[in-house]
Design a protein around this motif. Structure first.
Motif, PDB file in Angstrom:
ATOM      1  N   GLY A 238       0.802  -1.112  -0.092  1.00 29.47           N
ATOM      2  CA  GLY A 238       0.136   0.005   0.099  1.00 29.47           C
ATOM      3  C   GLY A 238       0.752   1.168   0.094  1.00 29.47           C
ATOM      4  O   GLY A 238       0.736   2.034  -0.749  1.00 29.47           O
ATOM      5  N   ARG A 239       1.911   1.534   0.860  1.00 26.96           N
ATOM      6  CA  ARG A 239       2.709   2.469   1.018  1.00 26.96           C
ATOM      7  C   ARG A 239       3.507   2.672  -0.297  1.00 26.96           C
ATOM      8  O   ARG A 239       3.885   3.956  -0.645  1.00 26.96           O
ATOM      9  CB  ARG A 239       3.748   2.219   2.122  1.00 26.96           C
ATOM     10  CG  ARG A 239       3.269   2.498   3.444  1.00 26.96           C
ATOM     11  CD  ARG A 239       4.212   2.345   4.374  1.00 26.96           C
ATOM     12  NE  ARG A 239       3.562   2.223   5.678  1.00 26.96           N
ATOM     13  CZ  ARG A 239       4.308   1.735   6.710  1.00 26.96           C
ATOM     14  NH1 ARG A 239       5.298   0.945   6.653  1.00 26.96           N
ATOM     15  NH2 ARG A 239       3.594   1.625   7.999  1.00 26.96           N
TER      16      ARG A 239
ATOM     17  N   VAL B  44      10.481  13.059   5.045  1.00 32.97           N
ATOM     18  CA  VAL B  44       9.963  11.718   5.323  1.00 32.97           C
ATOM     19  C   VAL B  44      10.601  10.585   5.803  1.00 32.97           C
ATOM     20  O   VAL B  44      10.570   9.910   6.529  1.00 32.97           O
ATOM     21  CB  VAL B  44       9.023  11.241   4.158  1.00 32.97           C
ATOM     22  CG1 VAL B  44       8.075   9.924   4.452  1.00 32.97           C
ATOM     23  CG2 VAL B  44       8.054  12.220   3.580  1.00 32.97           C
ATOM     24  N   ALA B  45      11.948  10.597   4.941  1.00 35.95           N
ATOM     25  CA  ALA B  45      12.822   9.323   5.155  1.00 35.95           C
ATOM     26  C   ALA B  45      13.803  10.026   6.257  1.00 35.95           C
ATOM     27  O   ALA B  45      14.606   9.026   6.539  1.00 35.95           O
ATOM     28  CB  ALA B  45      13.476   8.816   3.952  1.00 35.95           C
TER      29      ALA B  45
ATOM     30  N   LYS C 139       6.041  -0.414  17.213  1.00 40.58           N
ATOM     31  CA  LYS C 139       5.518  -1.652  17.630  1.00 40.58           C
ATOM     32  C   LYS C 139       6.309  -2.273  19.025  1.00 40.58           C
ATOM     33  O   LYS C 139       5.768  -2.553  19.952  1.00 40.58           O
ATOM     34  CB  LYS C 139       5.655  -2.754  16.598  1.00 40.58           C
ATOM     35  CG  LYS C 139       4.486  -2.732  15.606  1.00 40.58           C
ATOM     36  CD  LYS C 139       4.713  -3.906  14.811  1.00 40.58           C
ATOM     37  CE  LYS C 139       3.773  -3.558  13.502  1.00 40.58           C
ATOM     38  NZ  LYS C 139       4.262  -4.157  12.380  1.00 40.58           N
ATOM     39  N   GLU C 140       7.652  -1.840  18.789  1.00 44.50           N
ATOM     40  CA  GLU C 140       8.447  -2.338  19.806  1.00 44.50           C
ATOM     41  C   GLU C 140       8.312  -1.471  21.163  1.00 44.50           C
ATOM     42  O   GLU C 140       8.499  -2.279  22.343  1.00 44.50           O
ATOM     43  CB  GLU C 140       9.905  -2.382  19.454  1.00 44.50           C
ATOM     44  CG  GLU C 140      10.402  -3.547  18.832  1.00 44.50           C
ATOM     45  CD  GLU C 140      11.673  -3.142  17.997  1.00 44.50           C
ATOM     46  OE1 GLU C 140      12.555  -2.306  18.317  1.00 44.50           O
ATOM     47  OE2 GLU C 140      11.911  -3.772  16.822  1.00 44.50           O
TER      48      GLU C 140
ATOM     49  N   GLY D 204      12.326   3.989   5.716  1.00 42.88           N
ATOM     50  CA  GLY D 204      12.140   5.163   6.719  1.00 42.88           C
ATOM     51  C   GLY D 204      10.858   4.862   7.687  1.00 42.88           C
ATOM     52  O   GLY D 204      10.819   4.557   8.679  1.00 42.88           O
ATOM     53  N   LEU D 205       9.865   4.547   6.814  1.00 44.91           N
ATOM     54  CA  LEU D 205       8.347   4.371   7.293  1.00 44.91           C
ATOM     55  C   LEU D 205       8.301   2.991   8.243  1.00 44.91           C
ATOM     56  O   LEU D 205       7.811   2.895   9.261  1.00 44.91           O
ATOM     57  CB  LEU D 205       7.471   4.212   6.014  1.00 44.91           C
ATOM     58  CG  LEU D 205       7.149   5.773   5.442  1.00 44.91           C
ATOM     59  CD1 LEU D 205       6.032   5.762   4.650  1.00 44.91           C
ATOM     60  CD2 LEU D 205       6.481   6.807   6.653  1.00 44.91           C
ATOM     61  N   ASP D 206       8.997   1.997   7.296  1.00 43.22           N
ATOM     62  CA  ASP D 206       8.848   0.510   8.041  1.00 43.22           C
ATOM     63  C   ASP D 206       9.681   0.782   9.545  1.00 43.22           C
ATOM     64  O   ASP D 206       8.958  -0.003  10.366  1.00 43.22           O
ATOM     65  CB  ASP D 206       9.830  -0.372   7.127  1.00 43.22           C
ATOM     66  CG  ASP D 206       9.003  -1.371   6.697  1.00 43.22           C
ATOM     67  OD1 ASP D 206       7.756  -1.291   6.655  1.00 43.22           O
ATOM     68  OD2 ASP D 206       9.485  -2.397   6.355  1.00 43.22           O
ATOM     69  N   SER D 207      10.907   1.388   9.340  1.00 42.55           N
ATOM     70  CA  SER D 207      11.485   1.483  10.782  1.00 42.55           C
ATOM     71  C   SER D 207      10.793   2.134  11.667  1.00 42.55           C
ATOM     72  O   SER D 207      10.874   1.756  13.049  1.00 42.55           O
ATOM     73  CB  SER D 207      12.991   1.935  10.561  1.00 42.55           C
ATOM     74  OG  SER D 207      12.988   3.052   9.954  1.00 42.55           O
TER      75      SER D 207
END
Ligand code: ASP
Length: 539
Positions: A204-205, A372-373, A537-538, A528-531
Motif C-alpha cells: 500500500g505504501r 519523510v525518510a 511496535k517495539e 524509513g516508514l518501516d523502521s
C-alpha cells in the motif's frame, strides 16, 4: 541494451547523425513559400449573429477569389471594437463594403503521400490570418487553388519531401504496432513477479509513494509547460491537420469517461481497438490475480509472460534501432516543409522538459527524502550516483536495475527486504520522469495544434500520463511508444509525435535518471516508514 550498439556505434550517435544529415538534405531541398504580391481588396463583410446569445461572426471574402475568412466575436461590443481593425473605415453593423489591405501573402504547398496541404498565410490590415486546405488529390481543390497548384505544385523537391514523410510514417506505424503487446507483457510480468506475502502494508505504501510522486512530477511538468508555452506559435510538420474537438466536455463527464474506459466490458475488444486505459487496468488486475492464485498456475503464467516480455523487449529494441532512419525522414520532411525554424521550436520544448525534470529531481524528491525518510538527500544521491549515471547513459531503468539494487543496498544501506520489493516493481510502474515527459510533450503538441489547453483536458492529460508511465517498460524510448495513450485521450493524432522523436534520446537519458532516482528515493522512504512502524511496535 546490447542492440544499442549494434554496428559498433551507439544508437544515440546514429540518431544524432541522422538528425544532422536529414536537416542538411531538408534545407537543401526546401522549396520555400510562394510569395504573392500585396493587394488591396474591396472586401464583402457579412455580419451575422451566430446563435442567439452566442456572439457574432464576420465573413471577410477576399475579392481575388482565394478565400473567405470567418472570425467570431463574443459580443456586439467586441465586434464593434474589432471592425476598424478588420476593415478601415467601418464602424457600424450592416453589410459595409470595405477596403482591406492583404499583405505578406505566402503559400506553402506540402505534398505528402496521398495528400496535398496548402497553407495560405497573410495579414488582413495587419491581422495575421491563415487558411489551410487538405485534400487527397488536386482534383478535390477548389477551382482557384487547382489552378494555383498546377502552376506551382509538384516537382522533384516536393516528391522527395513526400517520400520522406511516408518513410517517417512507416516508422511510426512500427512503434504503434508494438505498443499493446509491450504494455501487456511488461505490466503482467512486473506485477506477477511480486511475492504474495508482500501484499500488505508495504504494498500500500509503495503504491501510494509511486502515485503521489508521479502526480507531483506531472503537476510540475504541467506548470512549467504552461509557463514556458513551447508550442504556442510553433508549427509542427503536418500539424495543421488537427482541427480537433475537445475541451468542450465537462470535467465530470471527462473523468467519468476515463473511469468507464478503465473498466473494459470486453478486454479482448480493448486489445483489438488499442484502448490503452482498459488494457492497463486489466493487465494489472490479471497480474495481481496470478499472484493470488499462486502454485503451478502462477508459475506457468509468470514464465509465459516473462518469456513474451523478453521477446517484446528485443523486438522493441530492434524497431528502435531503426530510429536513425525514422529521424532522418522526419528531419528531411520538417526542414523541407518548414525550414530551420523547427529547431527553435524543439529547443523550447526540450528546455521545458529539462527544467521540469530538474525541479522534480532536485527539489521535490530531495525534500521528501529529507522530511519523510529523514535522510540527507545529498548523501543519498552520492550513494546512488553510479546507478544514476548508468541510467543516464543507457536510458533503461530495467538495464540499470541490478546496479540500482546494489547501490541501494550496499552504498545507501537500505534493507534487501525493501529494495527487492520497491525496485523491480518501480522499474516498470514508477516512472516520474516519463510521466512528466508525457505531460509536457502532449501539451507542447496540443499548444502547437490548437493553442492553450483547457484545464479539464489538462487533467485528462495528467491522469493518462500517469497511466502511460505505469504501462511503459523500462527500456529506451518506451515513453515515446506510450505517448499514443495520452494523445488518444485528448484527440491528438499520433503523427504529431513525428518531429519530437528527433530529440527523444537526450530527453530519454534525463528522464530515465529521474525514474531511477525516484525508485531509489522510494526505497529510502519505505525503509524509513518501516523502521518507524517497527520502532513504535517495539515500544
Ligand atoms: N527509458 C525510460 C526508462 O527506462 C522509459 C522511457 O522511455 O521513458 O525508464
Amino acid at each position: 541494451m546490447s542492440d544499442d550498439k549494434q554496428d559498433g556505434m551507439p544508437l544515440h550517435f546514429r540518431i544524432l547523425i541522422a538528425l544532422v544529415v536529414g536537416t542538411v538534405v531538408g534545407v537543401a531541398i526546401n522549396p520555400g513559400a510562394i510569395e504573392l504580391p500585396d493587394e488591396q481588396i474591396a472586401a464583402e463583410l457579412k455580419i451575422e449573429e451566430v446563435e442567439a446569445g452566442e456572439g457574432f461572426s464576420v465573413d471577410v471574402k477576399e475579392s481575388s477569389g482565394f478565400e473567405s475568412v470567418r472570425r467570431k466575436f463574443q459580443s456586439r461590443e467586441a465586434l464593434n471594437a474589432a471592425l476598424p481593425q478588420l476593415a478601415a473605415g467601418v464602424t457600424e453593423s450592416g453589410l459595409p463594403a470595405a477596403t482591406i489591405t492583404i499583405a505578406e501573402r505566402a503559400v506553402h504547398i506540402v505534398e505528402a503521400a496521398g495528400r496535398i496541404t496548402i497553407d495560405y498565410t497573410r495579414k488582413h490590415n495587419g491581422q495575421p490570418v491563415s487558411t489551410t486546405l487538405k485534400v487527397a488529390s488536386a482534383d478535390e481543390l477548389p477551382e482557384h487553388w487547382r489552378e494555383f497548384h498546377s502552376q506551382h505544385g509538384g516537382g522533384w523537391k516536393r516528391t522527395l519531401t513526400a517520400a520522406a514523410k511516408y518513410g517517417g510514417d512507416l516508422f511510426l506505424r512500427l512503434l504503434k504496432m508494438i505498443t499493446v503487446p509491450l504494455i501487456v507483457t511488461s505490466l503482467i510480468t512486473g506485477v506477477a513477479g511480486l511475492d504474495n506475502s508482500r501484499f500488505g502494508a508495504m504494498f500500500g505504501r509503495t503504491l501510494a509513494y509511486y502515485g503521489i510522486t508521479s502526480m507531483l512530477a506531472i503537476t510540475t511538468g504541467l506548470i512549467i509547460v504552461n509557463i514556458v508555452r513551447p508550442g504556442i506559435g510553433a508549427e509542427l510538420p503536418g500539424g495543421t491537420e488537427a482541427v480537433l474537438a475537445g475541451g468542450e466536455q465537462s470535467l465530470t463527464g471527462i473523468l467519468l469517461g476515463l473511469v468507464d474506459n478503465m473498466i473494459p466490458t470486453n478486454p479482448i475488444q480493448s486489445l483489438a481497438s488499442s484502448s490503452f486505459l482498459s488494457i492497463i487496468t486489466f493487465s494489472i488486475i490479471f497480474g495481481v490475480f496470478i499472484v493470488r492464485t499462486g502454485g503451478e498456475t502462477a508459475r506457468v503464467l509468470r514464465d509465459f509472460f516473462q518469456a513474451a516480455f523478453e521477446v517484446m523487449m528485443r523486438l522493441t529494441m530492434a524497431i528502435i534501432s531503426l530510429a536513425p532512419y525514422g529521424v532522418f525522414c522526419f528531419m528531411v520532411y520538417a526542414t523541407a516543409s518548414q525550414g530551420l525554424a523547427i529547431f527553435a521550436t524543439l529547443a523550447w520544448y526540450m528546455l521545458a522538459v529539462f527544467l521540469a525534470l530538474v525541479v522534480h529531481s532536485c527539489i521535490t524528491l530531495p525534500l521528501i527524502v529529507k522530511f519523510v525518510a529523514k535522510r540527507s538527500p545529498l548523501e543519498f544521491a552520492r550513494a546512488m550516483s553510479p546507478a544514476l549515471m548508468t541510467a543516464f547513459s543507457t536510458a533503461s531503468s530495467n538495464g540499470t536495475l541490478p546496479l540500482t539494487m546494489t547501490c541501494v543496498e550496499d552504498r545507501a544501506k537500505v534493507s534487501n527486504k525493501v529494495s527487492s520489493f520497491v525496485l523491480p516493481l518501480g522499474a516498470t510502474v514508477n516512472m516520474d520522469g516519463t510521466a512528466l515527459y508525457e505531460a509536457v510533450a502532449v501539451l507542447f503538441i496540443a499548444q502547437a495544434y490548437r493553442g492553450d489547453m483547457a484545464i479539464a483536458e489538462q487533467i485528462v492529460v495528467a491522469v493518462t500520463a500517469l497511466l502511460a508511465s505505469v504501462g511503459a517498460a523500462g527500456i529506451p524510448h518506451a515513453g515515446l511508444v506510450m505517448m499514443a495513450i495520452v494523445l488518444q485521450a485528448v484527440n491528438l493524432p499520433l503523427e504529431a509525435q513525428g518531429i519530437i522523436i528527433a530529440v527523444d534520446r537526450v530527453l530519454d537519458m534525463c528522464r530515465t535518471s529521474v525514474n531511477v532516482w525516484s525508485d531509489s528515493c522510494g526505497c529510502a522512504i519505505i525503509a524509513g516508514l518501516d523502521s518507524s512502524t517497527d520502532a513504535s511496535k517495539e515500544s
